[in-house]
Design a protein around this motif. Structure first.
Motif, PDB file in Angstrom:
ATOM      1  N   GLU A 110       0.682   8.490  -2.587  1.00 56.17           N
ATOM      2  CA  GLU A 110       1.679   7.744  -1.802  1.00 56.17           C
ATOM      3  C   GLU A 110       2.902   7.390  -2.663  1.00 56.17           C
ATOM      4  O   GLU A 110       3.680   6.510  -2.302  1.00 56.17           O
ATOM      5  CB  GLU A 110       1.055   6.464  -1.236  1.00 56.17           C
ATOM      6  CG  GLU A 110      -0.065   6.701  -0.261  1.00 56.17           C
ATOM      7  CD  GLU A 110       0.397   7.412   1.001  1.00 56.17           C
ATOM      8  OE1 GLU A 110       1.500   7.110   1.493  1.00 56.17           O
ATOM      9  OE2 GLU A 110      -0.355   8.280   1.481  1.00 56.17           O
ATOM     10  N   GLN A 142     -10.169   4.599   1.922  1.00 61.26           N
ATOM     11  CA  GLN A 142      -8.794   4.781   2.385  1.00 61.26           C
ATOM     12  C   GLN A 142      -8.325   3.574   3.192  1.00 61.26           C
ATOM     13  O   GLN A 142      -7.200   3.108   3.019  1.00 61.26           O
ATOM     14  CB  GLN A 142      -8.669   6.056   3.228  1.00 61.26           C
ATOM     15  CG  GLN A 142      -7.254   6.373   3.644  1.00 61.26           C
ATOM     16  CD  GLN A 142      -6.378   6.749   2.477  1.00 61.26           C
ATOM     17  OE1 GLN A 142      -6.605   7.751   1.807  1.00 61.26           O
ATOM     18  NE2 GLN A 142      -5.347   5.946   2.210  1.00 61.26           N
ATOM     19  N   ASN A 185      -5.212   1.274   2.093  1.00 65.29           N
ATOM     20  CA  ASN A 185      -4.078   1.086   3.001  1.00 65.29           C
ATOM     21  C   ASN A 185      -3.799  -0.399   3.224  1.00 65.29           C
ATOM     22  O   ASN A 185      -2.642  -0.835   3.210  1.00 65.29           O
ATOM     23  CB  ASN A 185      -4.332   1.762   4.343  1.00 65.29           C
ATOM     24  CG  ASN A 185      -4.311   3.269   4.260  1.00 65.29           C
ATOM     25  OD1 ASN A 185      -3.863   3.856   3.281  1.00 65.29           O
ATOM     26  ND2 ASN A 185      -4.830   3.906   5.289  1.00 65.29           N
TER      27      ASN A 185
END
Length: 183
Positions: free
Chosen positions: A30, A162, A166
């Protein structure tokens, strides 16, 4: 955004460290800058409040924490708590280095889950005025089942990791924006 990751095991190839490396990979995907501290490679002297002239390795750890916008800490669960190596590293930290920053806790246990170590870690973070994520990551029975790239083999674990990452990234961005707006 910069995130400091601390692998709190002093064991080579620890499952908690492997899991944290995967988290680092997700962050880097990211375009988030990651500073990885591996306590199996950095031997910190035993903390003493009588000596504030810290060893250079301790100073490096503290600088990485200060420079990070958020912090992710991984620990094996030893006797229902965090590892001694991690606890020693955390004893060097002052509230000014963590206050107001998002912190994600990660654990690997020899039993079903590392909930006790996560609870202890979150209590330490609260005392340092850090902001604990409402999500955490825990794997049990030393689930050292990672592929050659470091990704968990279990799809459910990948999804849980994940989701927690996040949530951490979102919280870190919000806290970072709020801190900048105050200044």
């Amino acid at each position: 955004m910069k995130v400091t990751l601390i692998a709190g095991s002093n064991r080579t190839n620890a499952s908690s460290t492997n899991l944290l490396r995967y988290v680092g990979y997700l962050l880097e995907a990211e375009d988030i800058s990651v500073h990885f501290i591996d306590l199996s490679k950095i031997q910190l002297p035993l903390f003493s409040p009588d000596n504030w002239d810290f060893h250079s390795d301790a100073k490096r750890v503290l600088n990485a924490i200060e420079e990070g916008d958020g912090l992710i800490i991984a620990t094996p669960e030893y006797h229902g708590s965090v590892s001694g190596a991690l606890k020693n590293a955390l004893d060097y930290i002052t509230a000014s280095q963590v206050a107001g920053k998002a912190v994600l806790s990660v654990s690997s246990a020899g039993g079903p889950l590392g909930v006790s170590s996560l609870s202890h870690l979150q209590a330490i973070i609260r005392n340092l005025h850090g902001i604990n994520c409402s999500e955490w990551i825990s794997i049990g029975y030393g689930q050292n089942t990672f592929d050659s790239d470091g990704a968990p083999l279990d799809e459910g674990m990948k999804e849980r990791v994940q989701k927690a990452v996040n949530h951490f990234v979102d919280l870190t961005q919000k806290l970072r924006a709020a801190a900048r707006a105050e200044h």
